[in-house]
Design an enzyme around this catalytic site. Structure first.
Site, PDB file in Angstrom:
ATOM      1  N   LYS A  28     -86.893  94.500 -45.003  1.00  7.83           N
ATOM      2  CA  LYS A  28     -86.149  95.550 -44.309  1.00  7.83           C
ATOM      3  C   LYS A  28     -86.687  96.898 -44.795  1.00  7.83           C
ATOM      4  CE  LYS A  28     -82.681  98.027 -45.294  1.00  7.83           C
ATOM      5  NZ  LYS A  28     -83.234  99.247 -44.709  1.00  7.83           N
ATOM      6  N   GLY A  84     -85.175 101.447 -54.615  1.00 12.16           N
ATOM      7  CA  GLY A  84     -84.348 102.512 -54.053  1.00 12.16           C
ATOM      8  C   GLY A  84     -83.462 103.107 -55.121  1.00 12.16           C
ATOM      9  N   THR A 117     -80.314 103.889 -57.696  1.00 14.46           N
ATOM     10  CA  THR A 117     -79.552 103.077 -58.648  1.00 14.46           C
ATOM     11  C   THR A 117     -78.207 102.687 -58.039  1.00 14.46           C
ATOM     12  OG1 THR A 117     -80.696 104.109 -60.480  1.00 14.46           O
ATOM     13  CG2 THR A 117     -78.596 103.070 -61.002  1.00 14.46           C
ATOM     14  N   GLU A 147     -86.048  97.950 -58.634  1.00 13.17           N
ATOM     15  CA  GLU A 147     -86.813  99.120 -59.076  1.00 13.17           C
ATOM     16  C   GLU A 147     -86.007 100.331 -58.645  1.00 13.17           C
ATOM     17  OE1 GLU A 147     -89.419  98.723 -60.852  1.00 13.17           O
ATOM     18  OE2 GLU A 147     -90.031  96.675 -60.395  1.00 13.17           O
ATOM     19  N   CYS A 182     -89.972 108.074 -57.881  1.00 12.06           N
ATOM     20  CA  CYS A 182     -89.053 107.740 -58.971  1.00 12.06           C
ATOM     21  C   CYS A 182     -89.692 107.952 -60.331  1.00 12.06           C
ATOM     22  CB  CYS A 182     -88.635 106.286 -58.819  1.00 12.06           C
ATOM     23  SG  CYS A 182     -90.073 105.231 -58.630  1.00 12.06           S
ATOM     24  N   GLU A 205     -81.920 112.743 -60.737  1.00  9.91           N
ATOM     25  CA  GLU A 205     -83.260 113.043 -60.229  1.00  9.91           C
ATOM     26  C   GLU A 205     -83.222 114.195 -59.237  1.00  9.91           C
ATOM     27  OE1 GLU A 205     -83.856 109.144 -58.470  1.00  9.91           O
ATOM     28  OE2 GLU A 205     -85.796 109.072 -59.445  1.00  9.91           O
TER      29      GLU A 205
HETATM   30  N1  LIG Z   1     -88.137 102.452 -59.150  1.00 12.57           N
HETATM   31  C1  LIG Z   1     -88.861 102.536 -58.056  1.00 12.57           C
HETATM   32  O1  LIG Z   1     -89.897 101.894 -57.947  1.00 12.57           O
HETATM   33  C2  LIG Z   1     -88.450 103.436 -56.928  1.00 12.57           C
HETATM   34  C3  LIG Z   1     -89.361 103.655 -55.903  1.00 12.57           C
HETATM   35  C4  LIG Z   1     -88.988 104.496 -54.861  1.00 12.57           C
HETATM   36  C5  LIG Z   1     -87.732 105.084 -54.852  1.00 12.57           C
HETATM   37  N2  LIG Z   1     -86.888 104.848 -55.860  1.00 12.57           N
HETATM   38  C6  LIG Z   1     -85.576 105.488 -55.875  1.00 12.57           C
HETATM   39  O2  LIG Z   1     -85.017 105.489 -54.559  1.00 12.57           O
HETATM   40  C7  LIG Z   1     -84.300 106.691 -54.312  1.00 12.57           C
HETATM   41  C8  LIG Z   1     -84.770 107.354 -53.041  1.00 12.57           C
HETATM   42  O3  LIG Z   1     -84.687 106.502 -51.941  1.00 12.57           O
HETATM   43  P1  LIG Z   1     -83.413 106.420 -50.989  1.00 12.57           P
HETATM   44  O4  LIG Z   1     -82.596 107.622 -51.089  1.00 12.57           O
HETATM   45  O5  LIG Z   1     -83.900 106.014 -49.671  1.00 12.57           O
HETATM   46  O6  LIG Z   1     -82.632 105.222 -51.683  1.00 12.57           O
HETATM   47  P2  LIG Z   1     -81.601 104.232 -51.042  1.00 12.57           P
HETATM   48  O7  LIG Z   1     -81.171 103.381 -52.169  1.00 12.57           O
HETATM   49  O8  LIG Z   1     -80.568 104.888 -50.244  1.00 12.57           O
HETATM   50  O9  LIG Z   1     -82.465 103.385 -49.979  1.00 12.57           O
HETATM   51  C9  LIG Z   1     -83.459 102.473 -50.361  1.00 12.57           C
HETATM   52  C10 LIG Z   1     -83.452 101.319 -49.376  1.00 12.57           C
HETATM   53  O10 LIG Z   1     -82.209 100.667 -49.453  1.00 12.57           O
HETATM   54  C11 LIG Z   1     -81.649 100.573 -48.152  1.00 12.57           C
HETATM   55  N3  LIG Z   1     -80.191 100.528 -48.251  1.00 12.57           N
HETATM   56  C12 LIG Z   1     -79.324 101.534 -48.443  1.00 12.57           C
HETATM   57  N4  LIG Z   1     -78.047 101.049 -48.425  1.00 12.57           N
HETATM   58  C13 LIG Z   1     -78.145  99.712 -48.253  1.00 12.57           C
HETATM   59  C14 LIG Z   1     -77.202  98.650 -48.124  1.00 12.57           C
HETATM   60  N5  LIG Z   1     -75.894  98.847 -48.187  1.00 12.57           N
HETATM   61  N6  LIG Z   1     -77.672  97.400 -47.921  1.00 12.57           N
HETATM   62  C15 LIG Z   1     -78.984  97.155 -47.835  1.00 12.57           C
HETATM   63  N7  LIG Z   1     -79.929  98.115 -47.931  1.00 12.57           N
HETATM   64  C16 LIG Z   1     -79.514  99.374 -48.144  1.00 12.57           C
HETATM   65  C17 LIG Z   1     -82.187 101.764 -47.407  1.00 12.57           C
HETATM   66  O11 LIG Z   1     -82.077 101.599 -46.022  1.00 12.57           O
HETATM   67  C18 LIG Z   1     -83.615 101.741 -47.909  1.00 12.57           C
HETATM   68  O12 LIG Z   1     -84.343 100.755 -47.226  1.00 12.57           O
HETATM   69  C19 LIG Z   1     -84.534 107.534 -55.536  1.00 12.57           C
HETATM   70  O13 LIG Z   1     -83.426 107.458 -56.395  1.00 12.57           O
HETATM   71  C20 LIG Z   1     -85.738 106.907 -56.213  1.00 12.57           C
HETATM   72  O14 LIG Z   1     -85.865 107.100 -57.574  1.00 12.57           O
HETATM   73  C21 LIG Z   1     -87.199 104.023 -56.886  1.00 12.57           C
HETATM   74  N1  LIG Z   2     -94.134 104.675 -55.191  1.00 11.53           N
HETATM   75  C1  LIG Z   2     -93.992 105.019 -56.527  1.00 11.53           C
HETATM   76  C2  LIG Z   2     -92.725 104.526 -57.095  1.00 11.53           C
HETATM   77  C3  LIG Z   2     -91.516 105.185 -56.666  1.00 11.53           C
HETATM   78  O1  LIG Z   2     -91.300 106.160 -56.043  1.00 11.53           O
HETATM   79  C4  LIG Z   2     -95.066 104.399 -57.378  1.00 11.53           C
HETATM   80  O2  LIG Z   2     -95.339 103.201 -57.225  1.00 11.53           O
HETATM   81  O3  LIG Z   2     -95.581 105.120 -58.202  1.00 11.53           O
END
Ligand SMILES: NC(=O)c1ccc[n+]([C@@H]2O[C@H](COP(=O)([O-])OP(=O)(O)OC[C@H]3O[C@@H](n4cnc5c(N)ncnc54)[C@H](O)[C@@H]3O)[C@@H](O)[C@H]2O)c1
Ligand SMILES: N[C@@H](CC=O)C(=O)O
Length: 499
Positions: free
Chosen positions: A193, A249, A251, A271, A305, A403
């Site tokens: 998804k 996504g 936390t 992640e 992130c 963040e």
């Molecule tokens: N650790 C990592 O590798 C990493 C990588 C990229 C982003 N991030 C984090 O993600 C955040 C930014 O992304 P965002 O705002 O889109 O995050 P988000 O958590 O809102 O969304 C991430 C994904 O989860 C889905 N999602 C949201 N609610 C959901 C639910 N109830 N059920 C199923 N799926 C759901 C979204 O549609 C999207 O596909 C930042 O906090 C960032 O640090 C972490």
């Molecule tokens: N896409 C980034 C992770 C999170 O945002 C990476 O893999 O460095």
């Protein structure tokens, strides 16, 4: 890039070499389908908020069908010889490379990332596929000396079943290849998804997977709107056939999905968010530290992130560091249309990104921080925010606790190693950390002391297919990439044989 015949509702200055990579539907059991309800949602361009196209808006019931297709495909796919899966990865990787320009264009279009940076992201994405190709045939078992002399114990590694992969908007190519690639290379089938903001990249990757000979039902895509996301998420977390949820996504969402997955005891790889500390010690090479910070802080316009969030600079070098950083930013970045190949700094992902950056900026200014260079400027577009350097950051300001996910570099002074380690380790999350020192003892000491999953010493980039990626504390569970890349998606079975 000249002007072009348009596959989208808005004109873009790029001509696709293969426009059959573009689709607005989902992929279930080898069929490209719309939502059973016929519903769609609008995809918009973050550079100018213009409408790109309408995407199929699948719901929970459509998702159940995708899970069942994946579950059925697993029964035969799990038996595929490792070498055949290796060839599949190789073919997929070759096709991604051959279509790098079109994939970069899709990344630019839906993410608003400069085209040149998008090309680098395609490379990062295919690095994972190449890495998994190498790993497929090395998922060995062990033989274990048994206490009972008449027994022999060995282990085998087996695929888990259907893996749900939920990916974020900020990395629409590599987060798909990092999850889906590893899961499929290990012999699982997948329901992916993608984020509602960036489905086109995932769709194009799935098209290339099909062309590589990927069997129907092995890689399924469920596109969905923000409104339908909770229902789709619920189905992915509760359906018994899903044995593993791999999520990248925030936390907050990760915690919620993890709780739901616990009810059917699914494995989870999470992640999640970071709040990366970046430390420039008094013995740092300032030029190198500034170059590393520019990479870490401003990559993807600060929207990853692992971007530096809390930047600690020793008081004795603070002024010199701030000047060098402002100068470095000026020399490094060129703004303008994201399609212009000279441009290397793009807009934020739409309104919600701008609002958070503005809130962090206002909060810090109200509490005594000062802009050293940059500051609000939307001349390059409604969602544009330039790289900004601020002095006077301190504990208590918003950016120290959440963040920023944007290009604000708050410099926080410190005086001792002990003090800065303590500040760096106060967060509830622990994803990446960076530091600059020329002292070899400090290099070890500080690397070991930081409570994070990844440390960059004298580098501003830790992301690579060959390096384990993941966090500790509330930054998540599990590791992606690295030597154990496929382990995450395999179950170990022990077999005890009596002689
Ligand atoms: N650790 C990592 O590798 C990493 C990588 C990229 C982003 N991030 C984090 O993600 C955040 C930014 O992304 P965002 O705002 O889109 O995050 P988000 O958590 O809102 O969304 C991430 C994904 O989860 C889905 N999602 C949201 N609610 C959901 C639910 N109830 N059920 C199923 N799926 C759901 C979204 O549609 C999207 O596909 C930042 O906090 C960032 O640090 C972490
Ligand atoms: N896409 C980034 C992770 C999170 O945002 C990476 O893999 O460095």
């Amino acid at each position: 890039m000249g002007s072009v015949a348009q596959p989208f509702k808005k004109p873009i200055p790029y001509e696709f070499k293969d426009s059959s990579l573009i689709d607005t539907r989902s992929l279930i059991g080898g069929q490209w389908v719309g939502a059973a309800s016929g519903k769609t949602f609008k995809l918009t361009d973050p550079e100018d908020d213009g409408e790109i196209c309408d995407i199929a808006d699948l719901d929970g019931e459509d998702t159940r069908r995708a899970i069942e297709a994946a579950s059925q495909a697993f029964e035969t796919y799990k038996l595929t010889p490792h070498r055949e899966r290796r060839w599949l990865m190789r073919k997929w990787g070759d096709l991604i490379k051959a279509n790098r320009e079109d994939l970069a264009a899709l990344n630019t279009l839906e993410l608003g990332m400069p085209y040149t940076e998008s090309l680098a992201k395609v490379q990062y994405a295919v690095d994972f596929v190449d890495w998994f190709e190498g790993a497929v045939e090395r998922t060995f078992g062990e033989t274990i000396p048994a206490f009972r002399g008449s027994n022999r114990i060995l282990t085998i590694r087996q695929p888990q079943g259907v893996v749900a992969c939920i990916t974020p908007w900020n990395s629409p190519l590599a987060m798909v290849t990092r999850k889906v690639g590893a899961a499929i290379a290990a012999g699982n089938t997948v329901v992916c998804k993608p984020a509602p903001e960036t489905p086109l990249c995932a769709i194009a990757l799935a098209k290339l997977f099909e062309r590589a000979g990927g069997p129907p039902g092995v890689f399924n895509i469920v596109t969905t709107s923000p409104a339908n996301t909770p229902a789709v998420g619920h189905q992915l977390c509760s359906h018994n056939a899903i044995r593993h949820l791999s999520f990248t996504g925030s936390t907050a969402v990760g915690k919620m999905l993890n709780t739901e997955c616990a009810k059917t005891i699914k494995k989870t790889s999470l992640e999640l968010g970071g709040l990366a500390p970046f430390i420039a010690f008094e013995d740092a090479d300032v030029d190198k530290a500034v170059a590393g910070l520019i990479t870490s802080k401003f990559r993807s316009s600060g929207q990853t992130c692992v971007c530096a969030n809390r930047i600690y600079v020793h008081s004795s070098i603070l002024d010199k560091f701030a000047d060098a950083l402002s100068e470095g930013v000026k020399k490094t970045f060129t703004y303008g249309s994201v399609w212009d190949k000279k441009v290397n700094f793009g807009p934020l992902y739409a309104g919600k990104g701008i609002a958070k950056v503005a809130a962090h900026l206002d909060d810090s200014l109200k509490n005594g921080a000062k802009v050293h260079s940059g500051g609000r400027d939307d001349r390059a577009g409604p969602n544009f925010f330039p790289p900004t350097v601020l002095k006077g950051g301190r504990v208590g300001m918003k950016f120290m606790e959440e963040e920023t996910f944007g290009p604000l570099a708050f410099l926080v002074p410190f005086d001792t190693e002990e003090e800065v380690i303590k500040m760096a380790n106060t967060a509830d999350v622990g994803l990446a950390a960076y530091f600059y020192t020329e002292d070899i003892s400090r290099l070890w000491r500080v690397s070991e002391a930081l409570k994070v999953g990844m440390v960059g010493v004298r580098v501003g980039l830790v992301s690579a297919a060959e390096a384990p990626f993941g966090g500790v504390l509330e930054s998540g569970l599990g590791r992606e990439g690295g030597i154990a890349a496929l382990e995450e998606y395999l179950d170990i079975k022990s077999i005890t044989i009596g002689l």
